[in-house]
Design a protein around this motif. Structure first.
Motif, PDB file in Angstrom:
ATOM      1  N   VAL A   4      -6.182 -52.678 111.838  1.00  0.00           N
ATOM      2  CA  VAL A   4      -4.778 -52.418 111.534  1.00  0.00           C
ATOM      3  C   VAL A   4      -3.919 -53.354 112.379  1.00  0.00           C
ATOM      4  O   VAL A   4      -4.056 -53.390 113.605  1.00  0.00           O
ATOM      5  CB  VAL A   4      -4.431 -50.940 111.809  1.00  0.00           C
ATOM      6  CG1 VAL A   4      -2.960 -50.674 111.539  1.00  0.00           C
ATOM      7  CG2 VAL A   4      -5.316 -50.029 110.953  1.00  0.00           C
ATOM      8  N   LEU A   5      -3.048 -54.104 111.715  1.00  0.00           N
ATOM      9  CA  LEU A   5      -2.200 -55.077 112.401  1.00  0.00           C
ATOM     10  C   LEU A   5      -0.865 -54.462 112.812  1.00  0.00           C
ATOM     11  O   LEU A   5      -0.372 -53.528 112.175  1.00  0.00           O
ATOM     12  CB  LEU A   5      -1.927 -56.272 111.483  1.00  0.00           C
ATOM     13  CG  LEU A   5      -3.150 -56.981 110.902  1.00  0.00           C
ATOM     14  CD1 LEU A   5      -2.704 -58.175 110.057  1.00  0.00           C
ATOM     15  CD2 LEU A   5      -4.121 -57.409 111.995  1.00  0.00           C
ATOM     16  N   ALA A   6      -0.283 -55.028 113.864  1.00  0.00           N
ATOM     17  CA  ALA A   6       1.052 -54.611 114.304  1.00  0.00           C
ATOM     18  C   ALA A   6       2.057 -55.050 113.240  1.00  0.00           C
ATOM     19  O   ALA A   6       2.108 -56.228 112.892  1.00  0.00           O
ATOM     20  CB  ALA A   6       1.398 -55.250 115.645  1.00  0.00           C
ATOM     21  N   PRO A   7       2.853 -54.115 112.704  1.00  0.00           N
ATOM     22  CA  PRO A   7       3.829 -54.495 111.683  1.00  0.00           C
ATOM     23  C   PRO A   7       5.073 -55.174 112.249  1.00  0.00           C
ATOM     24  O   PRO A   7       5.807 -55.828 111.515  1.00  0.00           O
ATOM     25  CB  PRO A   7       4.182 -53.170 111.021  1.00  0.00           C
ATOM     26  CG  PRO A   7       3.895 -52.134 112.057  1.00  0.00           C
ATOM     27  CD  PRO A   7       2.774 -52.671 112.890  1.00  0.00           C
ATOM     28  N   VAL A   8       5.329 -54.998 113.546  1.00  0.00           N
ATOM     29  CA  VAL A   8       6.502 -55.593 114.196  1.00  0.00           C
ATOM     30  C   VAL A   8       6.106 -56.102 115.576  1.00  0.00           C
ATOM     31  O   VAL A   8       5.092 -55.680 116.137  1.00  0.00           O
ATOM     32  CB  VAL A   8       7.665 -54.574 114.354  1.00  0.00           C
ATOM     33  CG1 VAL A   8       8.166 -54.110 113.002  1.00  0.00           C
ATOM     34  CG2 VAL A   8       7.263 -53.392 115.206  1.00  0.00           C
ATOM     35  N   ALA A   9       6.920 -56.994 116.127  1.00  0.00           N
ATOM     36  CA  ALA A   9       6.721 -57.467 117.492  1.00  0.00           C
ATOM     37  C   ALA A   9       7.340 -56.475 118.469  1.00  0.00           C
ATOM     38  O   ALA A   9       8.336 -55.823 118.157  1.00  0.00           O
ATOM     39  CB  ALA A   9       7.378 -58.834 117.664  1.00  0.00           C
ATOM     40  N   GLY A  10       6.730 -56.360 119.644  1.00  0.00           N
ATOM     41  CA  GLY A  10       7.266 -55.464 120.666  1.00  0.00           C
ATOM     42  C   GLY A  10       6.189 -55.060 121.638  1.00  0.00           C
ATOM     43  O   GLY A  10       5.228 -55.796 121.860  1.00  0.00           O
ATOM     44  N   ALA A  11       6.338 -53.865 122.207  1.00  0.00           N
ATOM     45  CA  ALA A  11       5.374 -53.344 123.183  1.00  0.00           C
ATOM     46  C   ALA A  11       4.595 -52.196 122.554  1.00  0.00           C
ATOM     47  O   ALA A  11       5.175 -51.206 122.113  1.00  0.00           O
ATOM     48  CB  ALA A  11       6.099 -52.856 124.431  1.00  0.00           C
ATOM     49  N   ALA A  12       3.273 -52.340 122.500  1.00  0.00           N
ATOM     50  CA  ALA A  12       2.414 -51.283 121.961  1.00  0.00           C
ATOM     51  C   ALA A  12       2.391 -50.114 122.938  1.00  0.00           C
ATOM     52  O   ALA A  12       2.223 -50.300 124.145  1.00  0.00           O
ATOM     53  CB  ALA A  12       1.007 -51.817 121.728  1.00  0.00           C
ATOM     54  N   VAL A  13       2.584 -48.910 122.398  1.00  0.00           N
ATOM     55  CA  VAL A  13       2.563 -47.684 123.206  1.00  0.00           C
ATOM     56  C   VAL A  13       1.769 -46.621 122.435  1.00  0.00           C
ATOM     57  O   VAL A  13       1.548 -46.739 121.229  1.00  0.00           O
ATOM     58  CB  VAL A  13       3.997 -47.161 123.510  1.00  0.00           C
ATOM     59  CG1 VAL A  13       4.772 -48.156 124.351  1.00  0.00           C
ATOM     60  CG2 VAL A  13       4.760 -46.850 122.226  1.00  0.00           C
ATOM     61  N   GLY A  14       1.371 -45.575 123.140  1.00  0.00           N
ATOM     62  CA  GLY A  14       0.670 -44.484 122.491  1.00  0.00           C
ATOM     63  C   GLY A  14       1.617 -43.631 121.674  1.00  0.00           C
ATOM     64  O   GLY A  14       2.830 -43.600 121.932  1.00  0.00           O
ATOM     65  N   LEU A  15       1.072 -42.933 120.685  1.00  0.00           N
ATOM     66  CA  LEU A  15       1.917 -42.058 119.864  1.00  0.00           C
ATOM     67  C   LEU A  15       2.595 -40.977 120.699  1.00  0.00           C
ATOM     68  O   LEU A  15       3.677 -40.508 120.333  1.00  0.00           O
ATOM     69  CB  LEU A  15       1.091 -41.403 118.745  1.00  0.00           C
ATOM     70  CG  LEU A  15       0.761 -42.258 117.538  1.00  0.00           C
ATOM     71  CD1 LEU A  15      -0.089 -41.471 116.549  1.00  0.00           C
ATOM     72  CD2 LEU A  15       2.027 -42.756 116.862  1.00  0.00           C
ATOM     73  N   GLU A  16       1.976 -40.600 121.804  1.00  0.00           N
ATOM     74  CA  GLU A  16       2.586 -39.558 122.641  1.00  0.00           C
ATOM     75  C   GLU A  16       3.938 -39.992 123.204  1.00  0.00           C
ATOM     76  O   GLU A  16       4.745 -39.160 123.613  1.00  0.00           O
ATOM     77  CB  GLU A  16       1.638 -39.122 123.768  1.00  0.00           C
ATOM     78  CG  GLU A  16       1.273 -40.204 124.767  1.00  0.00           C
ATOM     79  CD  GLU A  16       0.143 -41.134 124.330  1.00  0.00           C
ATOM     80  OE1 GLU A  16      -0.145 -42.082 125.089  1.00  0.00           O
ATOM     81  OE2 GLU A  16      -0.443 -40.944 123.235  1.00  0.00           O
ATOM     82  N   ALA A  17       4.218 -41.300 123.198  1.00  0.00           N
ATOM     83  CA  ALA A  17       5.501 -41.815 123.692  1.00  0.00           C
ATOM     84  C   ALA A  17       6.596 -41.778 122.627  1.00  0.00           C
ATOM     85  O   ALA A  17       7.743 -42.085 122.918  1.00  0.00           O
ATOM     86  CB  ALA A  17       5.321 -43.248 124.189  1.00  0.00           C
ATOM     87  N   VAL A  18       6.264 -41.392 121.399  1.00  0.00           N
ATOM     88  CA  VAL A  18       7.250 -41.352 120.314  1.00  0.00           C
ATOM     89  C   VAL A  18       8.137 -40.119 120.489  1.00  0.00           C
ATOM     90  O   VAL A  18       7.627 -39.014 120.639  1.00  0.00           O
ATOM     91  CB  VAL A  18       6.552 -41.323 118.939  1.00  0.00           C
ATOM     92  CG1 VAL A  18       7.569 -41.180 117.820  1.00  0.00           C
ATOM     93  CG2 VAL A  18       5.705 -42.582 118.747  1.00  0.00           C
ATOM     94  N   PRO A  19       9.472 -40.299 120.472  1.00  0.00           N
ATOM     95  CA  PRO A  19      10.380 -39.173 120.692  1.00  0.00           C
ATOM     96  C   PRO A  19      10.563 -38.287 119.444  1.00  0.00           C
ATOM     97  O   PRO A  19      11.678 -38.005 119.025  1.00  0.00           O
ATOM     98  CB  PRO A  19      11.682 -39.852 121.117  1.00  0.00           C
ATOM     99  CG  PRO A  19      11.655 -41.163 120.412  1.00  0.00           C
ATOM    100  CD  PRO A  19      10.206 -41.574 120.376  1.00  0.00           C
ATOM    101  N   ASP A  20       9.448 -37.878 118.861  1.00  0.00           N
ATOM    102  CA  ASP A  20       9.450 -36.987 117.700  1.00  0.00           C
ATOM    103  C   ASP A  20       8.139 -36.214 117.747  1.00  0.00           C
ATOM    104  O   ASP A  20       7.071 -36.819 117.703  1.00  0.00           O
ATOM    105  CB  ASP A  20       9.554 -37.809 116.412  1.00  0.00           C
ATOM    106  CG  ASP A  20       9.599 -36.944 115.161  1.00  0.00           C
ATOM    107  OD1 ASP A  20       8.822 -35.969 115.076  1.00  0.00           O
ATOM    108  OD2 ASP A  20      10.374 -37.259 114.245  1.00  0.00           O
ATOM    109  N   PRO A  21       8.198 -34.872 117.824  1.00  0.00           N
ATOM    110  CA  PRO A  21       6.975 -34.077 117.988  1.00  0.00           C
ATOM    111  C   PRO A  21       5.998 -34.188 116.829  1.00  0.00           C
ATOM    112  O   PRO A  21       4.800 -33.995 117.010  1.00  0.00           O
ATOM    113  CB  PRO A  21       7.492 -32.644 118.151  1.00  0.00           C
ATOM    114  CG  PRO A  21       8.878 -32.643 117.602  1.00  0.00           C
ATOM    115  CD  PRO A  21       9.400 -34.039 117.799  1.00  0.00           C
TER     116      PRO A  21
END
Length: 148
Positions: A4-21
């Motif tokens: 699976v490729l990164a769809p955008v440039a930026g910093a890869a983080v874990g899903l736990e860092a997403v501000p949506d439960p």
């Protein structure tokens, strides 16, 4: 094994860092997220396949093996009703991995008070089948994780 490729440039983080439960709790599935670069850019297909769902703020590509990848551009961006997003493909299109699907500007999303973070989710992935998660900076088209 699906890469699976990164769809955008930026910093890869874990899903736990997403501000949506829904995403951080893994309710949608396993995967990773990208805190995108704050500049206009194109969002690319994470795998080769068919676009089975396409909203301005999110899309799903299903590969020939039946595996689907969800790319969600920002949090609560559905409320924008497409404003700030430009579709570069259509629902039903076959795309190659790395092909542009949507254009957007994460800085505008953030300026509107929303998080521009992008969850990338392996839909219906069994526990333990997502591995090799990228860490740190990624470019659009770089390997983000493996599924299989």
């Amino acid at each position: 094994m699906t890469t699976v490729l990164a769809p955008v440039a930026g910093a890869a983080v874990g899903l736990e860092a997403v501000p949506d439960p829904v995403f951080s709790g893994g309710l949608v599935g396993a995967g990773a997220a990208i805190d995108p670069a704050r500049e206009p850019g194109r969002v690319v297909a994470p795998i080769a396949g068919k676009i089975v769902k396409l909203h301005p703020h999110a899309f799903v590509v299903v590969g020939d093996d039946g595996r689907g990848i969800l790319v969600h551009l920002g949090i609560d961006t559905v409320q924008l009703r497409g404003e700030g997003f430009e579709l570069l493909a259509a629902e039903g299109d076959r795309v190659s991995a790395g092909q542009p699907v949507v254009a957007w500007n994460p800085a505008e999303i953030e300026a509107g008070g929303r998080s521009p973070v992008c969850p990338v989710v392996a839909l219906d992935a069994e526990e333990g089948t997502v591995s090799a998660l990228a860490e740190g900076r990624v470019c659009a088209g770089d390997e983000l994780f493996r599924w299989g």
